[in-house]
Design an enzyme around this catalytic site. Structure first.
Site, PDB file in Angstrom:
ATOM      1  N   CYS A 124       1.097  -1.693   0.014  1.00 16.93           N
ATOM      2  CA  CYS A 124      -0.094   0.030   0.045  1.00 16.93           C
ATOM      3  C   CYS A 124       0.925   0.922  -0.107  1.00 16.93           C
ATOM      4  O   CYS A 124       2.173   1.209   0.249  1.00 16.93           O
ATOM      5  CB  CYS A 124      -0.268   0.145   1.237  1.00 16.93           C
ATOM      6  SG  CYS A 124      -1.851  -1.618   1.624  1.00 16.93           S
TER       7      CYS A 124
ATOM      8  N   TYR B 113      -4.965 -14.048  -3.300  1.00 19.93           N
ATOM      9  CA  TYR B 113      -4.702 -13.040  -2.341  1.00 19.93           C
ATOM     10  C   TYR B 113      -5.453 -13.794  -1.288  1.00 19.93           C
ATOM     11  O   TYR B 113      -6.365 -13.632  -1.442  1.00 19.93           O
ATOM     12  CB  TYR B 113      -4.694 -11.541  -2.490  1.00 19.93           C
ATOM     13  CG  TYR B 113      -3.994 -10.998  -1.107  1.00 19.93           C
ATOM     14  CD1 TYR B 113      -3.289 -11.406  -0.305  1.00 19.93           C
ATOM     15  CD2 TYR B 113      -4.846  -9.393  -0.947  1.00 19.93           C
ATOM     16  CE1 TYR B 113      -2.929 -10.337   0.904  1.00 19.93           C
ATOM     17  CE2 TYR B 113      -4.239  -8.976   0.049  1.00 19.93           C
ATOM     18  CZ  TYR B 113      -3.749  -9.422   0.469  1.00 19.93           C
ATOM     19  OH  TYR B 113      -3.087  -8.373   1.661  1.00 19.93           O
TER      20      TYR B 113
ATOM     21  N   HIS C 138      -2.200 -11.959   5.397  1.00 22.70           N
ATOM     22  CA  HIS C 138      -2.856 -10.900   6.354  1.00 22.70           C
ATOM     23  C   HIS C 138      -4.275 -10.824   6.974  1.00 22.70           C
ATOM     24  O   HIS C 138      -4.314 -10.078   7.286  1.00 22.70           O
ATOM     25  CB  HIS C 138      -2.643  -9.687   5.334  1.00 22.70           C
ATOM     26  CG  HIS C 138      -1.469  -9.134   4.603  1.00 22.70           C
ATOM     27  ND1 HIS C 138      -1.130  -9.130   3.211  1.00 22.70           N
ATOM     28  CD2 HIS C 138      -0.401  -9.215   5.474  1.00 22.70           C
ATOM     29  CE1 HIS C 138       0.397  -9.171   3.239  1.00 22.70           C
ATOM     30  NE2 HIS C 138       0.697  -8.964   4.118  1.00 22.70           N
TER      31      HIS C 138
ATOM     32  N   ASP D  31       3.695  -9.632   9.431  1.00 23.42           N
ATOM     33  CA  ASP D  31       4.598  -9.043   7.938  1.00 23.42           C
ATOM     34  C   ASP D  31       5.849  -8.078   8.535  1.00 23.42           C
ATOM     35  O   ASP D  31       6.599  -8.511   8.037  1.00 23.42           O
ATOM     36  CB  ASP D  31       2.945  -9.216   7.229  1.00 23.42           C
ATOM     37  CG  ASP D  31       4.261  -9.084   5.984  1.00 23.42           C
ATOM     38  OD1 ASP D  31       4.717 -10.670   5.526  1.00 23.42           O
ATOM     39  OD2 ASP D  31       3.379  -9.120   4.325  1.00 23.42           O
TER      40      ASP D  31
END
Ligand code: ADP
Ligand code: SF4
Length: 688
Positions: free
Chosen positions: A30, A169, A172, A265
């Protein structure tokens, strides 16, 4: 040229039908720009491709209005009208020979769909993730069919935009696909829930759909969190994580593996070192023959080499290292390893996404400014005069300013009063877990040492007379700031009445951090009205050195702003586990002979606690007396050849290290240039 040991890092890697030119892989990350500031985002990605990254990916990209991250600013591919943003990004990346990747996402219950107003969906009915008064409904079979169709459509659009790699995906703990895999999120009783085979079913179908649509047009990557660090309550790398990789081993063209959630992460350096994910992800290559990419804040080419040689990874994934130095691969390739601007792991970049504004980076002041200001991390406008610049103060602002001015070609003298460069970083980097922050100084110190047009003088306190008589046209005051001792901050706009109680400043504590001795006699109250990292780090340090510490803050939790850097939970956990007495929602209203009167932030009700000293971390005062004294003599400037006297960094206004570096860089870019220092930037206004 490059050290032949690093040749292996520059080997091409086949990813399905595509080939990455080397092993440097900018994983999706991001940046707070996304579809809101598409030109800024595309330019930023393009600069990374120019810097040598073999693959450059987008951030997560919503595939449908039922995955509407409004409030945040990510990428969007709801329909063809979104294509121009993607085409621009693809072009910027591919024109430098890099592959462009897109991370498609459906966020399920992790979004509240505040713009589209579509009720969120999840494998099983659940409250939405954030505190919005919204719940997510359980998906039925039609929803699952719809999701597969939306994903296929998004893949088609991705191919139309020209992407080389398309992501599925499930990581997360942020995505619908990960929630289907998870026992705690997926309580379905149909063929999509229950056994692991059933929970994997939707991911398998979407991977198969994606492969089918992608054909030979693009490669398919699967981003998967192999462990959630939740023990048996979540995915574990030795249990279901490994089984899932085994079940899907050969299906994607590339495995992009990490640990969840995002705070694990993108672990800040305060809580972990380079390569911290290896114990979790290292099994993956043993289970699949497909290439594997993983991250670990890799900035050291030897550590990268070791990952490849030992068969842990095939591609060196990076988000933060590519932000701190978009030219990291090129510097290794050209044998300029010492010039790498290493990420310090502060996570200031992540605060951009968290606050929905273009990212900023402590180490790289050009990050996010590539389009807006036209700043390039490796190129700068040449000097337009041969005038000299005297910089007073060798903290982050002074050092960055000196370096950027030197790169422009100005003659620079930097005078620092201490016998060491670095300013505030020298103290802060001695706090527990902050060692990597020294890179702010080390990088600039090294780069300055390579410049013939810069002289750095230590032990050189500059007074008004020294500066007036120096003979340089431009004077820059980078003299920093000091923490206030009177408690003035956000909760107290006037000094706290303090009687007969010792006050210790943050600087005094940090100056004493040598050896292993105690740092405070008797119990101490640390008062945090700053809400960033420093108060918690000082409390931790004092506690580790045997002091009894009470941490008082008017906020709801410790170091409240560090939610934005993904550190808050770890910080509060650490203080609590050290036995620090944490008191939230309390302001200190007076202190008298070790009796601290606290007032509740809500009711104002008071209580009294006892301690022997106060350590206030509330706000800072600029060290700007020199500036004002010089201004008093401004009538003499013209005769002395002084054209400008400027304050930068904390001397101008105290803020983060990132802000100080930005300020120093901004000054250097703007010297002798037309336009306003602060407001001269381009805006992305759709109507213009
Ligand atoms: P910033 O974050 O803005 O760079 P710092 O506080 O980290 O600010 O650094 C300011 C530096 O300026 C410190 O290293 C300090 O020793 C130095 N300094 C302050 N006053 C003078 C002075 N009169 N002459 C030379 N150096 C000074
Ligand atoms: Fe690294 Fe900090 Fe820059 Fe992020 S902001 S890339 S963590 S130096």
């Amino acid at each position: 040229m490059r050290d032949p040991r690093y040749d292996i890092l520059f080997e091409p890697v086949k990813i399905g039908p595509k080939t990455a030119k080397n092993r440097f892989y900018q994983v999706p990350h991001c940046n707070g720009m996304g579809h809101r500031w598409p030109k800024s985002m595309a330019e930023m990605r393009g600069v990374k491709a120019e810097g040598g990254w073999g693959v450059v990916c987008t951030e997560e990209c919503e595939i449908h209005p039922s995955s509407d991250l409004s409030g945040g600013t990510l990428m969007r591919l709801w329909d063809d009208s979104d294509l121009p943003t993607h085409e621009l990004m693809v072009r910027k990346v591919q024109e430098h020979g890099a592959l462009a990747g897109i991370q498609l996402v459906h966020n399920g219950y992790s979004v509240s769909n505040l713009f589209s107003r579509i009720p969120p969906m999840a494998p099983s009915a659940t409250a939405a993730r954030y505190y919005d008064p919204v719940q997510a409904r359980a998906m039925d079979k039609q929803d699952i069919r719809d999701l597969r169709r939306w994903h296929r459509d998004a893949v088609k659009r991705s191919i139309k935009a020209g992407y080389d790699i398309v992501y599925v995906y499930a990581a997360h703990n942020l995505t619908l696909l990960m929630h289907f895999l998870s026992k705690r999120h997926n309580q379905r009783t149909d063929e999509y829930g229950g056994s692991l085979t059933n929970r994997v079913r939707l991911v398998r179908e979407i991977l198969e759909d994606t492969k089918e649509v992608a054909g030979d047009d693009c490669a398919v990557a699967f981003r998967f969190a192999v462990d959630e660090l939740l023990g048996a309550g979540g995915i574990e790398c030795d249990e279901e994580g490994r089984e899932i990789v085994a079940m899907l081993a050969e299906l994607p063209d590339l495995w992009d593996v990490n640990i969840a959630d995002w705070a694990n992460d993108s672990l800040p350096s305060r809580f972990g070192d380079q390569g911290h994910q290896e114990p979790y992800v290292s099994f993956v290559k043993k289970v699949t023959s497909k290439p594997v990419v993983g991250v670990g804040r890799f900035t050291d080419p030897d550590a990268m080499l070791s990952q490849i040689r030992r068969g842990v990874l095939d591609l060196i994934g990076a988000a933060r290292p590519s932000i701190a130095d978009p030219f990291l691969p090129q510097k290794i390739e050209q044998g300029r390893v010492e010039e790498i601007r290493e990420c310090i792991g502060c996570n200031m970049c992540i605060s951009g996404d968290m606050q929905s504004v273009p990212l900023r980076c402590t180490q790289n002041p050009t990050m996010g400014e590539e389009w807006r200001k036209g700043w390039h991390p490796e190129r700068i406008e040449p000097a337009v005069s041969s005038e000299g610049v005297l910089i007073v103060g060798g903290g982050p602002a002074g050092l960055e300013s000196a370096l950027a001015l030197a790169n422009r070609g100005y003659e620079v003298v930097l005078a620092e009063k201490e016998n060491i460069l670095g300013g505030r970083v020298n103290g802060e980097a001695r706090l527990p877990g902050f060692n990597a922050w020294r890179r702010v100084v080390d990088y600039r110190d090294y780069m300055l040492s390579q410049k013939a047009n810069v002289a750095c003088y230590k032990d050189s306190e500059m007074g008004v007379g020294d500066i007036l008589n120096f003979g340089f046209a431009h004077v820059v005051l980078a003299t920093g700031s000091e923490w206030r001792r009177d408690g003035v901050g956000r909760a107290n706009h006037l000094p706290i009445p303090i009687k007969d109680t010792p006050v210790i400043s943050p600087e005094e504590v940090m100056a004493k951090i040598t050896g292993n001795g105690t740092l405070a006699q008797g119990p101490v109250v640390v008062f945090d009205d700053d809400h960033y990292y420093l108060a918690s780090a000082l409390a931790e340090m004092l506690s580790l050195r045997g002091a009894e510490v009470t941490f008082v803050t008017p906020a709801d939790n410790v170091a409240a702003w560090t939610h934005n850097t993904l550190e808050q939970k770890r910080i509060q956990t650490r203080l609590l586990s050290l036995g620090v007495n944490v008191i939230c929602n309390r302001n200190i209203i007076s202190v008298d002979r070790g009796r601290f009167s606290l007032a509740c932030s809500y009711t104002g009700a008071t209580e009294v606690i006892g301690a022997e000293a106060l350590l206030p971390v509330t706000s800072r005062q600029s060290r700007d007396q020199l500036y004002h004294d010089l201004q008093d003599r401004s009538g003499e400037f013209a005769d002395l050849g002084i054209k400008s006297v400027t304050r930068i960094g904390d001397c101008f206004v105290p803020a983060s290290i990132a802000a100080a570096i930005y300020s120093g860089h901004l000054y250097a870019r703007q010297l002798d240039m037309p336009g306003d220092l602060w407001t001269d930037f381009r805006r992305e206004n759709k109507w213009s």
